[in-house]
Design a protein around this motif. Structure first.
Motif, PDB file in Angstrom:
ATOM      1  N   LEU A  69       0.829  -1.211   0.000  1.00 50.26           N
ATOM      2  CA  LEU A  69       0.000   0.000   0.000  1.00 50.26           C
ATOM      3  C   LEU A  69       0.861   1.256   0.000  1.00 50.26           C
ATOM      4  CD1 LEU A  69      -2.787  -1.096   2.521  1.00 50.26           C
ATOM      5  CD2 LEU A  69      -3.044  -0.744   0.052  1.00 50.26           C
ATOM      6  N   HIS A  70       1.939   1.257   0.769  1.00 51.89           N
ATOM      7  CA  HIS A  70       2.843   2.407   0.780  1.00 51.89           C
ATOM      8  C   HIS A  70       3.486   2.603  -0.592  1.00 51.89           C
ATOM      9  CE1 HIS A  70       2.514   2.645   5.155  1.00 51.89           C
ATOM     10  NE2 HIS A  70       3.178   3.790   5.083  1.00 51.89           N
ATOM     11  N   SER A  73       0.887   3.962  -3.035  1.00 56.31           N
ATOM     12  CA  SER A  73       0.498   5.330  -2.697  1.00 56.31           C
ATOM     13  C   SER A  73       1.562   6.341  -3.107  1.00 56.31           C
ATOM     14  CB  SER A  73       0.226   5.445  -1.188  1.00 56.31           C
ATOM     15  OG  SER A  73      -0.791   4.562  -0.783  1.00 56.31           O
ATOM     16  N   TYR A  85      -2.727  -2.840  -9.015  1.00 59.06           N
ATOM     17  CA  TYR A  85      -2.734  -3.547  -7.736  1.00 59.06           C
ATOM     18  C   TYR A  85      -3.707  -4.718  -7.845  1.00 59.06           C
ATOM     19  CZ  TYR A  85      -2.374  -3.762  -2.578  1.00 59.06           C
ATOM     20  OH  TYR A  85      -2.119  -4.133  -1.282  1.00 59.06           O
ATOM     21  N   VAL A  97      -4.883   4.245   1.911  1.00 54.74           N
ATOM     22  CA  VAL A  97      -4.083   5.054   0.991  1.00 54.74           C
ATOM     23  C   VAL A  97      -4.157   6.520   1.397  1.00 54.74           C
ATOM     24  CG1 VAL A  97      -3.878   5.884  -1.392  1.00 54.74           C
ATOM     25  CG2 VAL A  97      -4.255   3.446  -0.950  1.00 54.74           C
TER      26      VAL A  97
END
Length: 270
Positions: A69-70, A73, A85, A97
């Motif tokens: 997720l990081h 983002s 994704y 996010v």
């Protein structure tokens, strides 16, 4: 004696590399996409290398999905390109996010500090394509469609091309087919590996996948998917998390240029 920390002259897809090609690939062709997690980016020499497949493995709640997720983002927020994704367990969260972007120390640098929160999230999400994939056959279909779209230059956002493909988690799709129900399970697994590495190489993508851990006997654990899969990733990291804490440790299991066993701590913001 072969140095296992150096690139092989023949990769898993069967492509033969000359010395000049290896040098050019190392110094010119590939760039790094930051994960936004300082410890991991430092450990990897800049982040997720384009043209390579990086695997993040570790026990449950060790931070694997947070790395995904990081990465999605920050790459999207920096307008570095489109992120695809592939979510196998409903782990993708737009609200997460938003939290990551709001808590980013790069907010001012990215010019996002002047935008209202809802506009900020919309801006980032325009560059993230999220698809749910729940079995190996759906994965083959999505990867086939992606390959066709990339060849026709149809995966872009305002001129920015796709640069990052994330599969969280690939082991939940592959593990069920290598147990015996599917006689061709291992062949299917290697087919997936070859497609992913082909996409990475030909379209200069960073491919990030997650894998779970299984028992290795005597109380030890090891990455799932066995010996056939172990040779696939260019880079393998194993994560661990301090009990009751948001402090995690990443350890290099395999890297094309870095020594195995190197570690770094990073914090997963709550």
């Amino acid at each position: 004696m072969m140095n296992h920390d150096q690139p092989s002259a023949k990769d898993q897809c069967g492509k033969i590399w000359s010395g000049i090609q290896l040098l050019k690939d190392t110094t010119e062709n590939k760039h790094f996409l930051p994960t936004g997690l300082e410890g991991i980016d430092t450990l990897l020499g800049g982040g997720l290398r384009q043209g390579q497949l990086t695997e993040v493995t570790g026990p449950s709640s060790s931070g694997k999905t947070q790395v995904c997720l990081h990465s999605a983002s920050l790459v999207a927020a920096k307008n570095m390109g489109v992120v695809m994704y592939l979510d196998t367990s409903n782990s993708f969260s737009a609200s997460r996010v938003a939290t990551i972007i709001d808590g980013s120390s790069d907010l001012f640098e990215l010019g996002l500090d002047l935008q209202p929160k809802d506009m900020r999230l919309k801006s980032v999400m325009r560059s993230i394509i999220c698809e749910s994939v729940f079995d190996i056959f759906a994965l083959f279909e999505v990867l086939h469609q992606l390959e066709v779209s990339l060849l026709n230059d149809k995966v872009n956002n305002g001129g920015s091309k796709m640069c990052l493909l994330i599969i969280d988690s690939i082991s939940s799709l592959l593990a069920p087919i290598i147990g015996g129900k599917y006689p061709q399970g291992r062949s299917m697994m290697i087919s997936v590996a070859m497609i992913l590495k082909k996409l990475a190489d030909e379209h200069n993508l960073s491919v990030l996948v997650t894998n779970h851990m299984v028992s290795a006997g005597n109380g030890a654990v090891k990455p799932a998917l066995g010996e056939s899969w172990r040779a696939v990733p260019h880079v393998r990291l194993v994560l661990s998390r301090e009990c009751g804490s948001n402090i995690c440790t990443a350890t290099v299991l395999k890297h094309t240029l870095k020594a195995s066993g190197r570690t770094a701590k990073f914090v997963v913001p709550s």
